[in-house]
Scaffold this motif. Structure first.
Motif, PDB file in Angstrom:
ATOM      1  N   ASP A 109       0.846  -1.196   0.000  1.00 26.48           N
ATOM      2  CA  ASP A 109       0.000   0.000   0.000  1.00 26.48           C
ATOM      3  C   ASP A 109       0.880   1.245   0.000  1.00 26.48           C
ATOM      4  N   PHE A 110       1.341   1.615  -1.195  1.00 23.16           N
ATOM      5  CA  PHE A 110       2.181   2.807  -1.307  1.00 23.16           C
ATOM      6  C   PHE A 110       1.909   3.489  -2.644  1.00 23.16           C
ATOM      7  N   ARG A 111       2.265   4.762  -2.711  1.00 28.03           N
ATOM      8  CA  ARG A 111       2.114   5.510  -3.959  1.00 28.03           C
ATOM      9  C   ARG A 111       3.348   5.269  -4.822  1.00 28.03           C
ATOM     10  N   ALA A 112       3.113   4.769  -6.042  1.00 33.24           N
ATOM     11  CA  ALA A 112       4.210   4.456  -6.956  1.00 33.24           C
ATOM     12  C   ALA A 112       4.365   5.556  -7.999  1.00 33.24           C
ATOM     13  N   ASP A 113       5.583   5.785  -8.395  1.00 29.94           N
ATOM     14  CA  ASP A 113       5.885   6.722  -9.471  1.00 29.94           C
ATOM     15  C   ASP A 113       5.245   6.217 -10.761  1.00 29.94           C
ATOM     16  N   ASP A 114       4.587   7.090 -11.496  1.00 23.93           N
ATOM     17  CA  ASP A 114       3.950   6.675 -12.751  1.00 23.93           C
ATOM     18  C   ASP A 114       4.813   7.001 -13.974  1.00 23.93           C
ATOM     19  N   LEU A 115       6.088   7.303 -13.736  1.00 24.37           N
ATOM     20  CA  LEU A 115       7.020   7.541 -14.837  1.00 24.37           C
ATOM     21  C   LEU A 115       7.091   6.310 -15.741  1.00 24.37           C
ATOM     22  N   SER A 116       7.090   6.518 -17.048  1.00 18.65           N
ATOM     23  CA  SER A 116       7.259   5.407 -17.976  1.00 18.65           C
ATOM     24  C   SER A 116       8.632   4.780 -17.754  1.00 18.65           C
ATOM     25  N   VAL A 117       8.669   3.461 -17.559  1.00 15.74           N
ATOM     26  CA  VAL A 117       9.953   2.806 -17.299  1.00 15.74           C
ATOM     27  C   VAL A 117      10.852   2.815 -18.534  1.00 15.74           C
ATOM     28  N   SER A 118      10.321   3.172 -19.691  1.00 13.81           N
ATOM     29  CA  SER A 118      11.177   3.334 -20.867  1.00 13.81           C
ATOM     30  C   SER A 118      12.242   4.393 -20.620  1.00 13.81           C
ATOM     31  N   ALA A 119      11.908   5.390 -19.787  1.00 17.52           N
ATOM     32  CA  ALA A 119      12.853   6.462 -19.480  1.00 17.52           C
ATOM     33  C   ALA A 119      14.062   5.947 -18.723  1.00 17.52           C
ATOM     34  N   LEU A 120      13.929   4.821 -18.041  1.00 15.26           N
ATOM     35  CA  LEU A 120      15.043   4.283 -17.275  1.00 15.26           C
ATOM     36  C   LEU A 120      16.148   3.802 -18.200  1.00 15.26           C
ATOM     37  N   GLY A 121      15.768   3.257 -19.337  1.00 15.26           N
ATOM     38  CA  GLY A 121      16.770   2.856 -20.318  1.00 15.26           C
ATOM     39  C   GLY A 121      17.305   4.028 -21.106  1.00 15.26           C
ATOM     40  N   GLU A 122      16.413   4.908 -21.511  1.00 13.28           N
ATOM     41  CA  GLU A 122      16.820   6.053 -22.320  1.00 13.28           C
ATOM     42  C   GLU A 122      17.831   6.933 -21.593  1.00 13.28           C
ATOM     43  N   ASN A 123      17.699   7.034 -20.272  1.00 11.35           N
ATOM     44  CA  ASN A 123      18.606   7.876 -19.481  1.00 11.35           C
ATOM     45  C   ASN A 123      19.755   7.102 -18.856  1.00 11.35           C
ATOM     46  N   GLN A 124      19.883   5.825 -19.186  1.00 13.53           N
ATOM     47  CA  GLN A 124      20.953   5.014 -18.600  1.00 13.53           C
ATOM     48  C   GLN A 124      22.346   5.520 -18.954  1.00 13.53           C
ATOM     49  N   PRO A 125      22.643   5.865 -20.212  1.00  8.07           N
ATOM     50  CA  PRO A 125      23.992   6.366 -20.512  1.00  8.07           C
ATOM     51  C   PRO A 125      24.342   7.624 -19.725  1.00  8.07           C
ATOM     52  N   ALA A 126      23.382   8.540 -19.593  1.00  2.00           N
ATOM     53  CA  ALA A 126      23.638   9.757 -18.821  1.00  2.00           C
ATOM     54  C   ALA A 126      23.869   9.431 -17.352  1.00  2.00           C
ATOM     55  N   ALA A 127      23.126   8.460 -16.823  1.00  2.00           N
ATOM     56  CA  ALA A 127      23.303   8.064 -15.426  1.00  2.00           C
ATOM     57  C   ALA A 127      24.700   7.511 -15.185  1.00  2.00           C
ATOM     58  N   VAL A 128      25.181   6.676 -16.092  1.00  2.00           N
ATOM     59  CA  VAL A 128      26.517   6.092 -15.944  1.00  2.00           C
ATOM     60  C   VAL A 128      27.580   7.180 -15.924  1.00  2.00           C
ATOM     61  N   MET A 129      27.443   8.176 -16.803  1.00  2.00           N
ATOM     62  CA  MET A 129      28.422   9.262 -16.842  1.00  2.00           C
ATOM     63  C   MET A 129      28.386  10.099 -15.569  1.00  2.00           C
ATOM     64  N   ILE A 130      27.190  10.330 -15.037  1.00  5.54           N
ATOM     65  CA  ILE A 130      27.087  11.086 -13.785  1.00  5.54           C
ATOM     66  C   ILE A 130      27.744  10.321 -12.646  1.00  5.54           C
ATOM     67  N   PHE A 131      27.477   9.027 -12.556  1.00  5.44           N
ATOM     68  CA  PHE A 131      28.121   8.225 -11.511  1.00  5.44           C
ATOM     69  C   PHE A 131      29.639   8.352 -11.581  1.00  5.44           C
ATOM     70  N   ASP A 132      30.177   8.315 -12.782  1.00  4.61           N
ATOM     71  CA  ASP A 132      31.624   8.437 -12.956  1.00  4.61           C
ATOM     72  C   ASP A 132      32.129   9.806 -12.484  1.00  4.61           C
ATOM     73  N   ARG A 133      31.383  10.851 -12.849  1.00  3.14           N
ATOM     74  CA  ARG A 133      31.836  12.196 -12.503  1.00  3.14           C
ATOM     75  C   ARG A 133      31.799  12.454 -10.992  1.00  3.14           C
ATOM     76  N   VAL A 134      30.812  11.886 -10.298  1.00  2.67           N
ATOM     77  CA  VAL A 134      30.691  12.187  -8.860  1.00  2.67           C
ATOM     78  C   VAL A 134      31.482  11.207  -7.994  1.00  2.67           C
ATOM     79  N   GLY A 135      32.102  10.209  -8.618  1.00  2.00           N
ATOM     80  CA  GLY A 135      32.932   9.283  -7.857  1.00  2.00           C
ATOM     81  C   GLY A 135      32.160   8.239  -7.084  1.00  2.00           C
ATOM     82  N   TRP A 136      30.998   7.849  -7.613  1.00  5.30           N
ATOM     83  CA  TRP A 136      30.240   6.735  -7.020  1.00  5.30           C
ATOM     84  C   TRP A 136      30.870   5.445  -7.531  1.00  5.30           C
ATOM     85  N   PRO A 137      31.587   4.721  -6.683  1.00  2.93           N
ATOM     86  CA  PRO A 137      32.342   3.537  -7.158  1.00  2.93           C
ATOM     87  C   PRO A 137      31.445   2.477  -7.819  1.00  2.93           C
TER      88      PRO A 137
END
Length: 360
Positions: A332-360
Motif C-alpha cells: 500500500d504505497f504511492r508508486a511513481d507513474d514515470l514510464s519505465v522506458s525512461a530508465l533505459g533512455e537515461n541510462q547512458p547519462a546516469a553512468v556518466m554522472i556516476f563516474d563524474r561524482v565518484g560513485w564507485p
C-alpha cells in the motif's frame, strides 16, 4: 557466467516436487494419475525461453502452461547481459522465442542490440499499463518492484527524511549503505531522477549521496540489508523484494535480521516511490512467435499473475491483482507513474554522472 542447455519443462523438477508434496499429504494416487495424464497429453508445439529469472515458481507455471496448451516450454537461465550477448551472436539462427529479464534498463540494452520484435497484441496491451510496456510493443512488464529505503529500527528513521532527494542532505552524513554504480538497479534509479529533474539536479543529488556513504559500496542488496540490521549504516537503498526474503523467512537467522530493519517508501507526497519491472518480449528471429505471445499472455492472466510475481516477492503488474506472500504487507504505497522506458533512455547519462561524482 554459465549458460545451461535448453531444458524440456513438460516433465520438470518442479512437477516432481509437486508430486512429492502431494504424496506427503496423502494424495499420492491423485498425483500419479495427474502425472500420467500430463505424460499422455499431445505436444502441439514448443516455445523457447531465455530467462534472467531463476525461480522454481516460474517452472511450475511453465508446466501449467504446457498442461493447458500442449505447448512444450524449453528454457535456459543466465544473467541478462549474458543472454543478450548469446541472442545477438546467434542472430537469425537463434532458437530464442522469448527473452525475460529484470529491470527496464536491461530491456533497453536488449532493444539496443536488436533482440526484440514489435508486436501488436490487444490482450497484452489491455493487461499491462502503458508506463510498464514499450511504446511499440517490443516488451511488456510482467511484474514490478520498488527501489526503496530501509532503516535500522533501533536507530529509527532520521528526522526529516521524506524523499529520495533528502538522501543527499548533509544531515545524513555517514548513514547510507548502497551497492556500486555498476549495478543496473542504481543506474535505473538515477535515470529516473534525470527524467524528473534533469541532468544538473540529478548529478548534484548523486554527489550528495556519495558524501553520505557509511562505507564504500560493496556487495548486493542483501549485503546492504545485513549492514543496516547490524548497525553499520542507519539507511540502505534496496529493492523491495530483497526485504521480503528476510521479513518472510522461515530461517531463524534471516528472520532475526528481518526484525532489525523497517521499510520506507520515499516521495509519498510527491512523485511516488521509484518502480521498476521484470519484463518479457518476443525475439526478432523467434521461430515460434505465436506460441511466445501465448506464453506471455498466460503469465499476465489475472489467475497466474499473483503466483508469478510472488515467486520473487514482487508485485503483480496487472491492475487489481493483489500481491502475495510477505511483500503483501508492504503493497500500500504511492508508486511513481514515470514510464519505465525512461530508465533505459537515461541510462547512458546516469553512468556518466556516476563516474563524474565518484560513485564507485
Amino acid at each position: 557466467m554459465a549458460i545451461y542447455p535448453l531444458k524440456n519443462l513438460v516433465k520438470s523438477g518442479a512437477t516432481a516436487l509437486a508430486v512429492m508434496v502431494l504424496a506427503a499429504c496423502g494424495g499420492q494416487e491423485t498425483a500419479s494419475t495427474e502425472e500420467a495424464s500430463n505424460a499422455d497429453r499431445p505436444i502441439t508445439g514448443e516455445v523457447n525461453v531465455y530467462s534472467g529469472r531463476h525461480y522454481d515458481s516460474d517452472i511450475v507455471l511453465f508446466d501449467q502452461f504446457t498442461e493447458e496448451t500442449g505447448i512444450k516450454v524449453n528454457y535456459i537461465e543466465a544473467s541478462g547481459n549474458a543472454l543478450i550477448e548469446r541472442i545477438s551472436q546467434e542472430a537469425e539462427a537463434s532458437p530464442a522465442d522469448i527473452f525475460i529479464t529484470a529491470d527496464a534498463g536491461m530491456l533497453w540494452r536488449a532493444d539496443q542490440r536488436g533482440v526484440f520484435r514489435a508486436i501488436e497484441n490487444d490482450t497484452l496491451e489491455s493487461q499491462v499499463p502503458p508506463q510498464f510496456r514499450h511504446p511499440d510493443g517490443k516488451w511488456f512488464g510482467v511484474s514490478k518492484r520498488a527501489r526503496i529505503v530501509i532503516f535500522n529500527k533501533e536507530m529509527g528513521l532520521p528526522e526529516g527524511l521524506e524523499t529520495y532527494e533528502d538522501l543527499a542532505d548533509p544531515a545524513y552524513r555517514g548513514m547510507i549503505c548502497v551497492r556500486s554504480s555498476s549495478n543496473i538497479y542504481n543506474q535505473s534509479l538515477l535515470a529516473s531522477r534525470i527524467a524528473h529533474w534533469g541532468d544538473e539536479r540529478a548529478e548534484a543529488w548523486a554527489a550528495g549521496v556519495v558524501a553520505n556513504f557509511a562505507r564504500r559500496p560493496q556487495g548486493n542488496d542483501t549485503s546492504q540489508i545485513e549492514a543496516v540490521a547490524a548497525g553499520i549504516c542507519r539507511l540502505g537503498i534496496v529493492n523491495s523484494y530483497y526485504t521480503a526474503r528476510f521479513k518472510g523467512s522461515d530461517n531463524p537467522e534471516a528472520a532475526a535480521i528481518g526484525e532489525k530493519f523497517e521499510l520506507f517508501f520515499p516521495d509519498q507526497e510527491g512523485d511516488g516511490a521509484h518502480v521498476n519491472i521484470s519484463g518479457a518480449g518476443v525475439t526478432t528471429h523467434a521461430p515460434n512467435p505465436e506460441n511466445a505471445e501465448k506464453l506471455i499472455e498466460f503469465l499476465l492472466r489475472e489467475e497466474t499473475q499473483g503466483a508469478f510475481a510472488s515467486g520473487n516477492n514482487e508485485y503483480p503488474i496487472v491492475e487489481g491483482v493483489e500481491a502475495q506472500g510477505p511483500i503483501a504487507a508492504y503493497s500500500d504505497f504511492r508508486a511513481d507513474d514515470l514510464s519505465v522506458s525512461a530508465l533505459g533512455e537515461n541510462q547512458p547519462a546516469a553512468v556518466m554522472i556516476f563516474d563524474r561524482v565518484g560513485w564507485p
